[in-house]
Design an enzyme around this catalytic site. Structure first.
Site, mmCIF file in Angstrom:
data_model
loop_
_atom_site.group_PDB
_atom_site.id
_atom_site.type_symbol
_atom_site.label_atom_id
_atom_site.label_comp_id
_atom_site.label_asym_id
_atom_site.label_seq_id
_atom_site.Cartn_x
_atom_site.Cartn_y
_atom_site.Cartn_z
ATOM 1 N N ARG A 109 32.940 -62.040 4.048
ATOM 2 C CA ARG A 109 33.382 -61.042 5.039
ATOM 3 C C ARG A 109 32.380 -61.087 6.176
ATOM 4 O O ARG A 109 31.183 -60.867 5.985
ATOM 5 C CB ARG A 109 33.425 -59.653 4.409
ATOM 6 C CG ARG A 109 33.530 -58.551 5.435
ATOM 7 C CD ARG A 109 33.884 -57.225 4.838
ATOM 8 N NE ARG A 109 35.276 -57.193 4.447
ATOM 9 C CZ ARG A 109 35.958 -56.078 4.167
ATOM 10 N NH1 ARG A 109 35.350 -54.907 4.219
ATOM 11 N NH2 ARG A 109 37.217 -56.117 3.829
ATOM 12 N N HIS A 136 42.650 -60.745 8.336
ATOM 13 C CA HIS A 136 42.373 -60.175 7.008
ATOM 14 C C HIS A 136 43.510 -60.647 6.080
ATOM 15 O O HIS A 136 44.369 -59.851 5.676
ATOM 16 C CB HIS A 136 42.296 -58.645 7.103
ATOM 17 C CG HIS A 136 41.620 -57.989 5.946
ATOM 18 N ND1 HIS A 136 41.156 -58.670 4.845
ATOM 19 C CD2 HIS A 136 41.325 -56.672 5.702
ATOM 20 C CE1 HIS A 136 40.618 -57.825 3.996
ATOM 21 N NE2 HIS A 136 40.700 -56.606 4.484
ATOM 22 N N GLN A 139 44.308 -58.960 2.700
ATOM 23 C CA GLN A 139 44.940 -57.666 2.901
ATOM 24 C C GLN A 139 46.444 -57.838 3.151
ATOM 25 O O GLN A 139 47.267 -57.203 2.486
ATOM 26 C CB GLN A 139 44.282 -56.964 4.099
ATOM 27 C CG GLN A 139 44.848 -55.599 4.373
ATOM 28 C CD GLN A 139 44.511 -54.615 3.265
ATOM 29 O OE1 GLN A 139 43.348 -54.428 2.947
ATOM 30 N NE2 GLN A 139 45.513 -53.994 2.662
ATOM 31 N N ASP A 231 46.014 -48.600 10.801
ATOM 32 C CA ASP A 231 44.640 -48.932 10.422
ATOM 33 C C ASP A 231 43.726 -48.132 11.356
ATOM 34 O O ASP A 231 44.187 -47.580 12.364
ATOM 35 C CB ASP A 231 44.425 -50.459 10.588
ATOM 36 C CG ASP A 231 43.032 -50.914 10.155
ATOM 37 O OD1 ASP A 231 42.330 -50.151 9.464
ATOM 38 O OD2 ASP A 231 42.637 -52.050 10.514
ATOM 39 N N CYS A 271 45.655 -50.042 5.221
ATOM 40 C CA CYS A 271 44.785 -50.945 4.459
ATOM 41 C C CYS A 271 43.599 -50.207 3.842
ATOM 42 O O CYS A 271 43.017 -50.685 2.872
ATOM 43 C CB CYS A 271 44.300 -52.084 5.344
ATOM 44 S SG CYS A 271 43.395 -51.511 6.786
ATOM 45 N N ARG A 299 45.554 -55.396 -4.062
ATOM 46 C CA ARG A 299 44.500 -56.328 -3.635
ATOM 47 C C ARG A 299 43.973 -57.094 -4.848
ATOM 48 O O ARG A 299 43.742 -58.305 -4.784
ATOM 49 C CB ARG A 299 43.340 -55.564 -2.969
ATOM 50 C CG ARG A 299 43.673 -54.852 -1.665
ATOM 51 C CD ARG A 299 43.857 -55.819 -0.525
ATOM 52 N NE ARG A 299 42.715 -56.685 -0.321
ATOM 53 C CZ ARG A 299 41.604 -56.352 0.353
ATOM 54 N NH1 ARG A 299 41.513 -55.174 0.924
ATOM 55 N NH2 ARG A 299 40.608 -57.224 0.490
HETATM 56 N N1 NVA Z 1 40.329 -53.237 10.951
HETATM 57 C C1 NVA Z 1 39.407 -52.757 9.956
HETATM 58 C C2 NVA Z 1 39.867 -53.144 8.585
HETATM 59 C C3 NVA Z 1 38.997 -52.671 7.466
HETATM 60 C C4 NVA Z 1 39.492 -53.093 6.134
HETATM 61 C C5 NVA Z 1 38.020 -53.300 10.236
HETATM 62 O O1 NVA Z 1 37.902 -54.488 10.568
HETATM 63 O O2 NVA Z 1 37.060 -52.537 10.141
HETATM 64 N N1 CP Z 2 41.000 -52.778 3.100
HETATM 65 C C1 CP Z 2 39.773 -53.269 2.885
HETATM 66 O O1 CP Z 2 39.484 -54.444 3.086
HETATM 67 O O2 CP Z 2 38.893 -52.348 2.387
HETATM 68 P P1 CP Z 2 37.326 -52.535 2.267
HETATM 69 O O3 CP Z 2 36.770 -52.576 3.659
HETATM 70 O O4 CP Z 2 36.880 -51.321 1.510
HETATM 71 O O5 CP Z 2 37.033 -53.808 1.532
#
Ligand code: NVA
Ligand code: CP
Length: 313
Positions: A109, A136, A139, A231, A271, A299
């Site tokens: 990530r 993502h 997701q 989101d 998400c 997930r």
């Molecule tokens: N768009 C959000 C998704 C988190 C799972 C982010 O990138 O923070």
């Molecule tokens: N939706 C998602 O990826 O959640 P986290 O940021 O908690 O991993």
């Protein structure tokens, strides 16, 4: 059911797959889910290890990958970028080559998507994208699986995304275009999904007959939607923009009134994590149309399917 095969070494974006690839992953996810419900676990990844690099926070991604690896008979290592040498300047290429000597897969990530492609280029083992600024895919896979479980024919549905044209919106667009469902994305002006992603989605949609609408008009987007999705307005790494975005996004919220505007009993996805009271109200999150926790659970099942496909060969 046999473990599905993927043509790629890595899992970086849904754009690399056909509809058949994705449906095969769904069917395998469903099988793994049934097994978990019965307390049975196929040890497809016995003694295998997944190195998980996190440059951003996570609850769901971390816990579902770690739990998934354990259920498959393997083990996951949580590597916070602050605590490994990557955070002190060791290159991605060197990190990739070293981790490839110990592990069977890497999940990462991070920020720029190019970091994931760089890691995948140098790693001799599969690399899984656990979220970048652009995509993502894990997701979106779980999101469409959550819809697939509820529908006879996924091509008949319309999904409407309300909010920021971010990484999640990008992956949802690509997923809809491959699977052949209709998608509308409503954002404030200047917050539309990345142009290159939209272009890619239109190209894929031409083959699948998915109808794509990118608009700034919420009412137009939600009319006839079977599923509403939102989101956070401020993604990880954009914290400085919080005050500005809160003003701009004020109308881009899923509340009960918006669900009624679909003209259907639309189900609601998010998400997570949610900023309750901003992009989604408490009433919707906790209401009868919300399927957000089923979605979060999926997930686990979908990522297990991806890991089996990449690492179980
Ligand atoms: N768009 C959000 C998704 C988190 C799972 C982010 O990138 O923070
Ligand atoms: N939706 C998602 O990826 O959640 P986290 O940021 O908690 O991993």
């Amino acid at each position: 059911m046999k473990i599905p095969q993927l043509k790629t070494k890595d899992f970086l974006t849904l754009a690399d797959y056909s509809k058949e690839d994705i449906i095969n992953l769904f069917e395998y996810s469903a099988q793994l889910k049934r097994e978990v419900k019965k307390g049975k676990f196929s040890k497809v990844l016995e003694n295998k290890t997944l190195a998980m690099i996190f440059e951003k926070n996570s609850t769901r991604t971390r816990v579902s990958f770690e739990t998934g690896m354990l259920q498959l008979g393997g083990h996951a290592l949580f590597l916070s970028s602050n605590e490994i040498q990557l955070g002190r300047g060791e290159t991605i290429a060197d990190t990739a080559r070293v981790l490839s000597r110990y592990n069977d897969g890497i999940m990462i990530r991070t920020f720029g998507h190019e970091k994931v492609t760089e890691l995948a280029k140098w790693a001799s083992i599969p690399v899984i994208n656990g979220l970048t600024d652009s995509y993502h895919p894990c997701q979106a896979l779980a999101d469409y699986f959550t819809i697939y479980e509820r529908e006879k024919d996924i091509t008949k549905i319309k999904l409407t995304y309300i909010g920021d044209g971010n990484n999640v919106a990008n992956s949802l667009l690509i997923g809809a275009a491959i699977l052949g469902c209709d998608i509308a994305v409503a954002t404030p002006k200047k917050f539309e999904p990345e142009y290159t992603v939209v272009e890619k989605a239109y190209k894929l949609a031409a083959r699948s007959s998915s109808k794509i609408t990118i608009t700034n008009n919420i009412d137009e987007a939600v009319a006839g939607a079977d599923y509403l999705y939102t989101d956070v307005w401020v993604s990880m790494g954009q914290e400085k923009e919080t005050a500005k975005k809160k003003k701009i996004f004020e109308k881009f919220r899923i509340d009960d009134k918006l669900i009624r505007k679909t003209g259907k009993d639309a189900k609601v996805l998010h998400c997570l994590p949610a900023h309750r009271g901003e992009e989604i109200t408490d009433e919707v999150m906790d209401g009868k149309n919300s399927i957000v926790f089923d979605q979060a659970e999926n997930r686990l099942h979908c990522q297990k399917a991806v890991m089996c496909a990449l690492m179980g060969r």
